[in-house]
Design a protein around this motif. Structure first.
Motif, PDB file in Angstrom:
ATOM      1  N   ALA A 136       0.848  -1.195   0.000  1.00 50.64           N
ATOM      2  CA  ALA A 136       0.000   0.000   0.000  1.00 50.64           C
ATOM      3  C   ALA A 136       0.883   1.244   0.000  1.00 50.64           C
ATOM      4  O   ALA A 136       1.762   1.382   0.840  1.00 50.64           O
ATOM      5  N   ARG A 137       0.623   2.121  -0.968  1.00 49.42           N
ATOM      6  CA  ARG A 137       1.438   3.329  -1.101  1.00 49.42           C
ATOM      7  C   ARG A 137       1.120   4.303   0.016  1.00 49.42           C
ATOM      8  O   ARG A 137      -0.044   4.570   0.320  1.00 49.42           O
ATOM      9  N   PHE A 138       2.172   4.804   0.657  1.00 48.69           N
ATOM     10  CA  PHE A 138       1.987   5.752   1.752  1.00 48.69           C
ATOM     11  C   PHE A 138       1.546   7.096   1.186  1.00 48.69           C
ATOM     12  O   PHE A 138       2.145   7.619   0.242  1.00 48.69           O
ATOM     13  N   ASP A 139       0.474   7.643   1.758  1.00 47.63           N
ATOM     14  CA  ASP A 139      -0.078   8.920   1.300  1.00 47.63           C
ATOM     15  C   ASP A 139       0.229   9.985   2.347  1.00 47.63           C
ATOM     16  O   ASP A 139      -0.425  10.013   3.397  1.00 47.63           O
ATOM     17  N   PRO A 140       1.208  10.859   2.107  1.00 51.77           N
ATOM     18  CA  PRO A 140       1.540  11.888   3.105  1.00 51.77           C
ATOM     19  C   PRO A 140       0.371  12.822   3.399  1.00 51.77           C
ATOM     20  O   PRO A 140       0.172  13.224   4.543  1.00 51.77           O
ATOM     21  N   ALA A 141      -0.405  13.175   2.374  1.00 45.40           N
ATOM     22  CA  ALA A 141      -1.537  14.078   2.596  1.00 45.40           C
ATOM     23  C   ALA A 141      -2.567  13.453   3.520  1.00 45.40           C
ATOM     24  O   ALA A 141      -3.102  14.113   4.430  1.00 45.40           O
ATOM     25  N   GLN A 142      -2.840  12.170   3.326  1.00 46.43           N
ATOM     26  CA  GLN A 142      -3.807  11.500   4.185  1.00 46.43           C
ATOM     27  C   GLN A 142      -3.289  11.402   5.615  1.00 46.43           C
ATOM     28  O   GLN A 142      -4.039  11.585   6.576  1.00 46.43           O
ATOM     29  N   TRP A 143      -1.993  11.123   5.757  1.00 48.09           N
ATOM     30  CA  TRP A 143      -1.432  11.027   7.108  1.00 48.09           C
ATOM     31  C   TRP A 143      -1.477  12.385   7.803  1.00 48.09           C
ATOM     32  O   TRP A 143      -1.837  12.474   8.977  1.00 48.09           O
ATOM     33  N   LEU A 144      -1.121  13.451   7.088  1.00 55.82           N
ATOM     34  CA  LEU A 144      -1.147  14.783   7.684  1.00 55.82           C
ATOM     35  C   LEU A 144      -2.555  15.173   8.102  1.00 55.82           C
ATOM     36  O   LEU A 144      -2.763  15.797   9.148  1.00 55.82           O
ATOM     37  N   GLY A 145      -3.551  14.806   7.283  1.00 56.15           N
ATOM     38  CA  GLY A 145      -4.926  15.109   7.655  1.00 56.15           C
ATOM     39  C   GLY A 145      -5.381  14.319   8.860  1.00 56.15           C
ATOM     40  O   GLY A 145      -6.055  14.855   9.755  1.00 56.15           O
ATOM     41  N   SER A 146      -4.990  13.046   8.923  1.00 57.75           N
ATOM     42  CA  SER A 146      -5.445  12.201  10.029  1.00 57.75           C
ATOM     43  C   SER A 146      -4.752  12.548  11.343  1.00 57.75           C
ATOM     44  O   SER A 146      -5.340  12.356  12.416  1.00 57.75           O
ATOM     45  N   ILE A 147      -3.515  13.054  11.288  1.00 57.76           N
ATOM     46  CA  ILE A 147      -2.808  13.394  12.526  1.00 57.76           C
ATOM     47  C   ILE A 147      -3.274  14.725  13.087  1.00 57.76           C
ATOM     48  O   ILE A 147      -2.969  15.083  14.237  1.00 57.76           O
ATOM     49  N   GLY A 148      -4.060  15.475  12.292  1.00 57.08           N
ATOM     50  CA  GLY A 148      -4.526  16.781  12.762  1.00 57.08           C
ATOM     51  C   GLY A 148      -5.405  16.698  13.998  1.00 57.08           C
ATOM     52  O   GLY A 148      -5.269  17.512  14.918  1.00 57.08           O
ATOM     53  N   LEU A 149      -6.308  15.715  14.036  1.00 57.97           N
ATOM     54  CA  LEU A 149      -7.207  15.603  15.184  1.00 57.97           C
ATOM     55  C   LEU A 149      -6.468  15.284  16.486  1.00 57.97           C
ATOM     56  O   LEU A 149      -6.723  15.938  17.500  1.00 57.97           O
TER      57      LEU A 149
END
Length: 287
Positions: A43-56
């Motif tokens: 599974a390709r790591f998605d930096p944008a998705q990780w940054l969004g999910s770590i926001g909360l």
């Protein structure tokens, strides 16, 4: 000896230090997991998705830490409080994840992938808030209580409010899109990347609005949470004309309207909350 302790006595020291360390440690743990677990290489790591999910998680830490600073003062031993908070945050978070694994495994057998992702992200948001509400008060107790009244400077209010607005704006926007994807045609991998980019854009506008027009009192983090929750409602309301215009509007016109709404809604939400929050006296009160 006076310079470092004086800096540590700032009311913004513990919240900002916790936010930075939570972000850095989460990034380190994610990098280690990507390298050590072979299943994740497919599974390709998605930096944008990780940054969004770590926001909360980061945003919840900021909100709860600033609220505790307002109520209990700056910890007498700031670094002890920070270290205790990190151990409790990651320890309780790991315990939560281990307890929910069997339940999520049973859900995976009964739900389609989009609904499972919605459940996972929803539980992750609940974990972020509840773990912070449990871990940080305990860390404040271990750090010792200071009876000195807390006064937030305009610079601290601007930095804390902007950081909380950025993190919470992106995190809430991504969460709302993920929950909506369980009931719509969204949710494919390409669309998932698009949702992450939209969430980061909403968070960036939200944070910029907070940086330009900070709150007039308090730390500005709790209003950032309220504004982040209000933003999706404003986006939906602003997009209704494009959604129900029928054949009167072509596709480019609808896209332009939605983009304008995505840019204006976070700023409008912040200004509305700022106006409401500024109605009280301009003191060092909680918020």
């Amino acid at each position: 000896m006076s310079a470092a302790p004086a800096e540590n006595r700032s009311p913004a020291f513990v919240p900002l230090t916790l936010a930075v360390l939570v972000l850095a440690l989460s990034a380190a743990f994610t990098a280690i997991a990507m390298r050590s677990l072979p299943a994740l290489h497919g599974a390709r790591f998605d930096p944008a998705q990780w940054l969004g999910s770590i926001g909360l998680p980061v945003g919840c830490v900021l909100v709860v830490a600033c609220a505790l600073t307002d109520r209990r003062g700056v910890p007498a031993r700031p670094w002890a409080c920070v270290l205790a908070a990190l151990v409790l945050l990651f320890g309780l978070g790991l315990a939560w994840s281990m307890l929910e694994m069997p339940w999520l495994a049973s859900l995976a057998r009964r739900l389609d992938p989009r609904a499972l992702v919605a459940w996972t992200d929803g539980l992750g948001a609940a974990k972020s808030l509840l773990v912070a509400l449990v871990a940080l008060p305990l860390a404040w107790r271990l750090g010792g209580r200071d009876a000195a009244p807390v006064q937030w400077t305009p610079r601290q209010r601007r930095i804390l409010g902007a950081l909380a607005a950025l993190c919470l704006g992106a995190g809430v926007a991504l969460l709302v899109q993920t929950l909506a994807a369980a009931f719509t045609a969204l949710g494919d991998s390409e669309q998932r990347v698009g949702m992450s980019v939209v969430a980061l854009g909403v968070g960036a506008v939200h944070g910029l609005a907070a940086l330009i027009a900070p709150m007039r009192r308090g730390a500005g983090t709790l209003p950032a949470l309220v504004s982040a929750l209000l933003t999706p409602a404003l986006i939906v309301l602003g997009s209704l004309p494009a959604m129900f215009a029928g054949e009167h509007w072509n596709l480019p016109a609808r896209v332009i309207v939605v983009l304008v709404v995505l840019l204006l809604a976070p700023a409008l939400s912040w200004l509305l909350v700022r106006r409401w929050h500024g109605a009280g006296p301009r003191t060092g009160e909680p918020g």
